[in-house]
Design a protein around this motif. Structure first.
Motif, short mmCIF file in Angstrom:
data_model
loop_
_atom_site.label_atom_id
_atom_site.label_comp_id
_atom_site.label_asym_id
_atom_site.label_seq_id
_atom_site.Cartn_x
_atom_site.Cartn_y
_atom_site.Cartn_z
N PRO A 191 -22.24 4.25 -9.53
CA PRO A 191 -22.46 2.95 -8.89
C PRO A 191 -21.20 2.33 -8.27
N ASN A 192 -20.05 2.45 -8.93
CA ASN A 192 -18.80 2.03 -8.33
C ASN A 192 -18.75 0.57 -7.89
N ALA A 193 -19.08 -0.34 -8.78
CA ALA A 193 -18.73 -1.74 -8.52
C ALA A 193 -17.22 -1.77 -8.31
N ILE A 194 -16.74 -2.60 -7.39
CA ILE A 194 -15.30 -2.58 -7.11
C ILE A 194 -14.51 -3.14 -8.31
N GLU A 195 -15.12 -4.04 -9.07
CA GLU A 195 -14.46 -4.48 -10.31
C GLU A 195 -14.73 -3.44 -11.40
N PRO A 196 -13.69 -2.82 -11.94
CA PRO A 196 -13.93 -1.90 -13.06
C PRO A 196 -14.40 -2.67 -14.29
N ARG A 197 -15.08 -1.96 -15.18
CA ARG A 197 -15.52 -2.62 -16.43
C ARG A 197 -14.30 -3.06 -17.24
N ALA A 198 -14.50 -4.15 -18.00
CA ALA A 198 -13.44 -4.65 -18.85
C ALA A 198 -14.09 -5.39 -20.02
N ALA A 199 -13.36 -5.52 -21.12
CA ALA A 199 -13.90 -6.23 -22.28
C ALA A 199 -12.75 -6.75 -23.15
N ILE A 200 -12.97 -7.94 -23.71
CA ILE A 200 -12.02 -8.49 -24.68
C ILE A 200 -12.82 -8.90 -25.91
N GLY A 201 -12.42 -8.38 -27.07
CA GLY A 201 -13.08 -8.74 -28.33
C GLY A 201 -12.15 -9.60 -29.17
N GLU A 202 -12.74 -10.59 -29.82
CA GLU A 202 -11.91 -11.56 -30.53
C GLU A 202 -12.65 -12.04 -31.78
N TYR A 203 -11.92 -12.18 -32.86
CA TYR A 203 -12.54 -12.67 -34.11
C TYR A 203 -11.86 -13.96 -34.52
N ASP A 204 -12.66 -14.94 -34.90
CA ASP A 204 -12.14 -16.24 -35.34
C ASP A 204 -12.41 -16.39 -36.83
N PRO A 205 -11.38 -16.16 -37.68
CA PRO A 205 -11.63 -16.21 -39.12
C PRO A 205 -12.01 -17.60 -39.60
N ALA A 206 -11.59 -18.65 -38.88
CA ALA A 206 -11.90 -20.01 -39.31
C ALA A 206 -13.40 -20.25 -39.32
N HIS A 207 -14.10 -19.64 -38.38
CA HIS A 207 -15.55 -19.83 -38.31
C HIS A 207 -16.31 -18.54 -38.59
N ASP A 208 -15.58 -17.50 -38.97
CA ASP A 208 -16.18 -16.19 -39.20
C ASP A 208 -17.08 -15.80 -38.02
N SER A 209 -16.53 -15.95 -36.81
CA SER A 209 -17.36 -15.67 -35.64
C SER A 209 -16.58 -14.83 -34.63
N TYR A 210 -17.35 -14.19 -33.76
CA TYR A 210 -16.79 -13.25 -32.79
C TYR A 210 -17.08 -13.71 -31.36
N THR A 211 -16.17 -13.38 -30.46
CA THR A 211 -16.43 -13.58 -29.03
C THR A 211 -16.12 -12.29 -28.29
N LEU A 212 -17.03 -11.93 -27.40
CA LEU A 212 -16.81 -10.78 -26.53
C LEU A 212 -16.88 -11.25 -25.09
N TYR A 213 -15.79 -11.06 -24.36
CA TYR A 213 -15.82 -11.26 -22.91
C TYR A 213 -16.09 -9.90 -22.31
N THR A 214 -17.08 -9.81 -21.43
CA THR A 214 -17.41 -8.48 -20.92
C THR A 214 -18.01 -8.56 -19.53
N THR A 215 -17.83 -7.50 -18.79
CA THR A 215 -18.34 -7.40 -17.42
C THR A 215 -19.80 -6.97 -17.45
N SER A 216 -20.68 -7.86 -17.87
CA SER A 216 -22.08 -7.48 -18.05
C SER A 216 -22.99 -8.24 -17.11
N GLN A 217 -24.09 -7.59 -16.74
CA GLN A 217 -25.13 -8.25 -15.96
C GLN A 217 -26.08 -9.04 -16.85
#
Lengths: 780, 156
Positions: A191-217
């Motif tokens: 498919p070759n979207a010009i933006e390559p896939r990328a992801a950032i995973g993050e854990y917040d121990p204060a709230h025991d919660s996760y965030t994922l930034y991702t190149t998703s549709q």
């Protein structure tokens, strides 16, 4: 300036993109983030004797190195579809390889370091000891007697599936005067979207919660799949953000192992972990599209009436099942084989096959370009064999404009359409009548001129959830929306659809502004964040306006209904006497009225307000589940000139007429068609994802080896639309994002084969292939 | 080993310590946090990373940061003034010359270099010039229109 439904409004999102203020995943820098690089298999098929990470761990800046052993408790990447619920071989797909690799690019280890460069350096130092196994690369090799098996299965078969009445189809062939047969390859695309896939995973121990930034549709789908099926994180502890996304084309639908790896690792190392693909990594690990081998037979009478269609397809699944991999060559393919024709008997059988290649999933059009390609190729070929003009042959077999709703022999029921009108206008636009003269003129210049048609139909607006469930989807396919009216009358719209180029911030704002009679500037559209948007199924299959837009309309209806109650109280009238039009609530037959802004304020400052019966506030949500697919259709006509000396094909004219139902923003719709055609032309002339047949090495692993269309490969396009509104959604819209990619390959190959007088040329029709076909035709 | 690079970036004098292998695009994006310049392919094919260096368009993924020492570098962020789009940016907006926006900064910067040398390019000249800029969304139709319109606006 008109900004309502039907106006070519310039886009809200453009200012930020044009000034460099877009916010793509790789633009995000989280405080304290570390960088991940994946060690990927350099062989197509091997047992792993050892993965030695000691040297890498000692490299400068290295934070951690993980292998499959570290992720043993983590679930595998799930698949979201099994045709008819199964049976389907569904082997596990570990996040990082567990003892075995199955394609070049399969992930073996993850190296995390302070900088991306340090992670890359250290990844080079990970020592992987491969015990190589013979690879099965082509589907033929995978299905050969005694072929090596990729998974712990008896063979490399994933599923065998069929649709349509085999007996009726056999009977149709038995009484046919003529049978046209073609063997076709639908080439593998990246498919070759010009933006390559990328992801950032993050854990917040204060709230025991996760965030994922991702190149998703479809960020909510990723949250559901990763949270519920892989990492066991409940929804309220997992936020998935897909900010600006630089093109998707299907490759950013699936849930990918990299998303899991960075989210999991973010907790392990106690800092955000970021990964961005390089282009070669995209070629290796993004899902690919198409990759079918098909035999198609069309049975006709001598005067060209279609009696039956028989199709057998082998569909490459790659080494593992991607999220919607098995959906594409089954229900998004077989159900469209009636095309725009009345063919009464159709039988299609599909074998899904595992190979040592990257997983295959949706690519713009997904199943429907494959169906259209075989159908329009076999129809055009039948016209030539029977000596009937291709326009006339199509006309003789069209579903009539008064035959809707039309039940096809392959399950789906078409909602509306007028195929003859579309073809007539396209032929006029292309000056079909003058083609013979142009061909003669070209001949005088030593050029071979050809013209090719493609009529198409597509099923968009996915999908009624109950049907989705019956056919094997492990999800509903509704859409969600929230319309939040603020006290001063401006509006925020929260949509589960996701824009990665489609312009939803503009189109959806037009709908809201039009329905509420408020200025376009007063509406902002929010998407791409599971913490902000109640729910969503995302954007694919040309569904955003038809399903996501319909959800917004439902929420708007609730806003207006509540507004009427507030207005009735304010105007001292009965609720049933209140009309809402152009932003005014009016007592019917009087000059008493109150503006939308005053009602909004009243909802939040409820001093003169029916508090006994009505809650304050003006904020409504809705879920919309469609009652049917939508069925856009159209006709594309391509005219080419081939240089017989070199086999070079030049596209000299592209004319198209598409019926997308009602159109909200014609400027955006035209842009979608242009882009779609470019994808289709790319597939038909330029693009091919090629693996070495023996080693399974990807030969087309960079943009120097894989040719996506450049500006000088394409002409300017002449496109128009006709309109038969969709009868079952509130906007009457059908969807436009994939049409060009669906129609273009058949139109182009029909044009080339017409120009050089051969039965068939496989895609991509490179100069070499065209020249060779011409030589063999001249030799005959 | 690190090296000191000093350059004029969008009209301001800036300097940074970089590794020898650091690319200009990494310096612009990661160090100076100007993220309008994008990386699409790493191999000089896609042109999403085009910036101007000493008045000429260059692919910043293929220029070492140290090569830009002493140079005048300008990026997409330098074009609009006080919230007013540059005529070329405005032409892209008016002609729907962008969809996902990822290739757009490189397209605009490349177009400006074309127009600097050829103020009235034909469609064929525009298409030929864009050989080094890939777009996967638009099919180029509206990019070509945008550049022609932007060139016209800049002439008048």
């Amino acid at each position: 300036m008109d900004t309502g439904i039907g106006a070519a409004v310039t886009r809200k999102e453009d200012f930020r993109f044009l000034t460099g203020q877009g916010n793509y995943t790789d633009d995000i820098a989280r405080p304290g983030q570390a960088h991940a690089v994946f060690v990927r298999s350099v062989v197509a098929h091997a047992n792993l004797r050892a993965v030695n990470t000691e040297a890498a761990s000692a490299m400068p800046g290295v934070v951690a190195v993980f292998t499959g052993d570290d992720l043993q408790g983590v679930g595998g990447v799930p698949c979201g579809f099994a045709p008819d619920g199964g049976p389907m071989n569904e082997p596990p797909r570990p996040v990082l390889a567990q003892g075995k690799v199955r394609f070049v690019g399969d992930m073996v280890a993850m190296v995390i370091a302070e900088t991306a460069e340090q992670a890359r350096d250290a990844a080079e130092a990970v020592d992987v000891d491969y015990d190589e196994l013979p690879a099965v690369v082509s589907m033929e090799a995978a299905q050969a007697e005694g072929a090596p098996t990729i998974h712990d299965l008896d063979d490399n078969s994933c599923f065998s599936w069929g649709i349509g009445d085999a007996e009726a189809t056999d009977a149709a062939f038995a009484k046919a005067d003529h049978v046209t047969t073609l063997e076709l390859v639908n080439n593998r695309k990246c498919p070759n979207a010009i933006e390559p896939r990328a992801a950032i995973g993050e854990y917040d121990p204060a709230h025991d919660s996760y965030t994922l930034y991702t190149t998703s549709q479809n960020p909510h789908v990723i949250r559901l799949l990763m949270g519920a099926f892989v990492l066991g994180i409940p929804e309220h502890k997992l936020r998935v953000v897909s900010p600006d996304v630089g093109g998707g084309f299907g490759s950013k639908i699936p849930h990918y192992p990299e998303e899991i790896a960075v989210t999991w690792a973010g907790k392990q190392v106690g800092r955000p972990v970021k990964w961005t693909a390089e282009r070669t990594e995209s070629f290796l690990s993004d899902t690919h599209g198409r990759d079918h081998i098909t035999r198609v037979e069309l049975a006709c009478t001598s005067d060209g009436e279609f009696l039956g269609l028989r199709v057998h397809t082998q569909a490459n699944m790659g080494a593992y099942l991607s999220t919607f991999g098995p959906l594409i060559p089954t229900y998004l393919y077989g159900t469209l084989l009636a095309g725009v024709y009345t063919t009464p008997a159709i039988r299609c059988e599909v074998d899904g096959v595992f190979t040592n290649t990257a997983p295959v999933d949706a690519e713009r059009g997904a199943g429907r370009p494959e169906a259209t390609f075989l159908l329009e190729r076999v129809v055009e070929t039948a016209a030539r064999e029977l000596g009937i003009d291709p326009v006339e042959l199509r006309r003789r077999n069209f579903i009539a404009s008064d035959a809707f709703p039309y039940q096809t022999p392959v399950i789906v029921q078409y909602d509306s359409g007028n195929y003859e009108q579309v073809l007539d206008r396209a032929a006029e636009l292309a000056d079909y009548a003058g083609f013979a003269q142009r061909r003669e003129e070209a001949k005088s210049r030593g050029r071979l001129r050809g013209l090719g048609f493609a009529g198409y139909i597509e099923a968009c607006g996915m999908a009624p959830s109950n049907i989705a469930g019956v056919i094997g989807a492990r999800a509903g396919l509704f859409e969600a929306a929230q319309v939040r009216v603020h006290p001063t009358g401006s509006v925020s719209v929260y949509t589960g659809s996701h824009s990665h180029g489609q312009g939803h911030e503009t189109t959806f704002a037009q709908v809201v502004s039009d329905r509420l009679g408020i200025p376009f500037e007063n509406v902002d559209v929010v998407h791409g964040d599971t913490d902000q948007i109640p729910f969503g199924m995302g954007t694919y299959g040309s569904r955003s306006l038809a399903v996501g837009g319909s959800a917004i309309c439902k929420a708007l209806d609730k806003i207006i209904a509540k507004g009427k109650k507030i207005a009735a109280h304010a105007l001292e009238a009965g609720e049933s006497d209140i009309d809402f039009e152009s932003g005014e609530f009016r007592v019917r037959g009087t000059d008493k009225s109150v503006g939308f802004g005053d009602i909004a304020l009243s909802a939040y400052v409820p001093h003169n307000y029916p508090l006994e019966e009505l809650e304050p506030g003006l904020d409504e949500g809705a879920f919309y589940d469609p009652t049917n697919f939508t069925f856009p259709a159209g006709c594309h006509i391509c005219e080419v000139e081939v240089d017989p000396e070199t086999g070079t094909t030049q596209i000299v004219n592209w004319n198209a007429v598409d019926d997308f139902g009602k159109i909200v923003n014609p400027m955006i719709v035209d842009g979608q068609v242009h882009g779609g055609i470019a994808h289709g032309v790319g597939q038909a002339m330029l693009e091919n994802c090629a693996y070495d047949e023996d080693s399974g090495q990807l030969l087309s692993g960079s943009l120097t080896d894989y040719c996506i269309p450049r500006a000088d490969d394409l002409p300017s396009f002449h496109i128009e639309t006709t309109e038969t509104p969709c009868p079952h959604n509130p906007l009457g819209v059908k969807g436009c994002g994939e049409a060009g990619a669906i129609a273009a390959p058949a139109a182009l190959i029909n044009a080339i084969t017409d120009a050089i007088g051969v039965a068939h040329v496989d895609m991509p029709a490179t100069p070499e292939k065209v020249w060779a076909a011409l030589q063999s035709a001249q030799g005959e | 080993m690190t090296l000191m690079v000093t350059m004029t970036l969008n009209g301001e004098s800036v300097s940074a310590e970089v590794e020898g292998r650091t690319l200009l695009v990494q310096l612009i994006r990661d160090h100076f946090r100007l993220t309008g310049t994008h990386v699409g392919c790493d191999t000089s094919q896609c042109g999403a990373c085009v910036v101007h260096m000493n008045g000429q368009s260059v692919k910043s993924c293929t220029v070492l940061a140290v090569q830009a020492d002493g140079a005048q570098v300008s990026t997409i962020e330098s074009l609009a003034e006080n919230g007013e789009l540059h005529p070329m940016q405005q032409a892209f907006k008016d002609n729907h010359g962008l969809q996902c926006g990822f290739c757009t900064p490189g397209m605009v910067m490349s177009a400006l270099d074309l127009v600097a040398n050829n103020p009235d390019p034909s469609e064929a000249e525009i298409r030929d010039w864009l050989e080094g800029n890939l777009c996967r969304c638009t099919g180029y139709h509206n990019i070509v229109k945008s550049i022609a319109a932007g060139a016209q606006a800049m002439r008048s």
